[in-house]
Design an enzyme around this catalytic site. Structure first.
Site, PDB file in Angstrom:
ATOM      1  CE1 TYR A 156      -4.090   1.973   0.827  1.00 23.53           C
ATOM      2  CE2 TYR A 156      -2.631   3.141   2.335  1.00 23.53           C
ATOM      3  CZ  TYR A 156      -3.842   3.055   1.655  1.00 23.53           C
ATOM      4  OH  TYR A 156      -4.776   4.045   1.798  1.00 23.53           O
ATOM      5  CE  LYS A 160      -3.540   4.896  -1.385  1.00 23.85           C
ATOM      6  NZ  LYS A 160      -4.634   5.332  -2.281  1.00 23.85           N
TER       7      LYS A 160
END
Ligand code: NAP
Length: 249
Positions: A156, A160
């Site tokens: 993640y 990002k």
């Protein structure tokens, strides 16, 4: 104030959480809103109904943003329905948390494909339209985790952080054609995504927030609406943390 009157916005992952709040806010500011969702047609229909009940214009579009062909078809469908796209909000995202040494290839790829590649596929297709229009605003939903890293979220955080690099590159490439690209980095926001966390994890997160509370989807939507509008006409390539004072230096 109808800052987005006459504009068309595409919000990915607009069926729930932050995306739903963004869709409602952009519609309240006058935009016609295309609400993309992956599987929850019921939730997307509820957002469309709420917008229409408030006097706005919206329609739901199913597409899995992790697939390039689906993204191209989504853009075609939205343009067929609304004629143009002025605002693209790359918000769709998932988590598949796990410690690095135990993370499967599948969980790595699922998060990169949805959270990062999806934004690339749509920025490519919509960027082309916006360049021809010589106007447009792209807003990418990053995360403070993309700047700080987070144990248990290598996939993640990498997605990002990648989204932030994508934002800055798109901003540099398209600025000359009147197209802006920015990222919003939410902190800890109360949605389905964070709802699954334990009470202990939630308390630990809250104690790291200067303002002492979780954010709401509406806190994020307000910043997205600003970046989408001409009030942000001279802002591009920026990452704005909306985190209640979780990360400032
Ligand atoms: P959420 O409540 O779990 O909602 C996720 C949304 O993304 C849903 O509308 C879902 O559609 C959609 N989606 C998931 N996979 C998709 C795919 N492959 N194609 C199209 N749509 C897809 O999440 P959220 O908390 O609102 O998060 C929204 C964004 O903010 C994400 O990018 C997330 O990483 C980011 N963010 C959230 C937080 C937080 O604390 N919540 C913090 C920082 C950043 P369905 O309804 O059809 O499943």
């Amino acid at each position: 104030m109808e800052r987005l009157s006459g504009r068309v916005a595409l919000v990915t992952g607009g069926s729930r959480g932050i995306g739903a709040a963004v869709a409602k806010r952009l519609a309240a500011e006058g935009a016609s809103v295309a609400i993309n969702y992956a599987g929850r047609a019921d939730a997307a229909a509820e957002v469309v109904a709420a917008i229409e009940a408030a006097g706005g214009t919206a329609a739901a579009f199913q597409a899995d943003v992790s697939e390039a062909a689906a993204c191209a078809a989504l853009v075609d469908d939205v343009v067929s329905r609304f004629g143009r796209i002025d605002v693209l909000v790359n918000n769709a995202g998932i988590t598949r948390d796990g410690l690095l040494v135990r993370m499967s290839d599948h969980d790595w790829r699922a998060v990169i494909d949805t959270n990062l590649s999806g934004a690339f596929y749509l920025s490519r297709a919509v960027g082309k339209l916006m360049m021809k229009q010589r106007s447009g605003s792209i807003v990418n939903m990053a995360s403070v985790v993309g700047m700080m890293g987070n144990a248990g979220q290598a996939n993640y955080a990498a997605a990002k952080a990648g989204l932030i690099g994508l934002t800055k590159s798109v901003a540099r490439e398209l600025a000359g054609r009147g197209v802006r690209a920015n990222a919003v980095a939410p902190g800890f926001i109360a949605t389905d995504m964070t709802g699954a966390l334990s009470e202990t994890a939630r308390e630990a997160a809250t104690s790291s927030i200067a303002m002492g509370r979780l954010g709401t989807p509406e806190d994020i939507a307000a910043t997205v609406a600003f970046l989408a509008s001409d009030d942000a006409a001279y802002i591009t390539g920026q990452v704005i943390a909306v985190d209640g004072g979780m990360t400032f230096a």
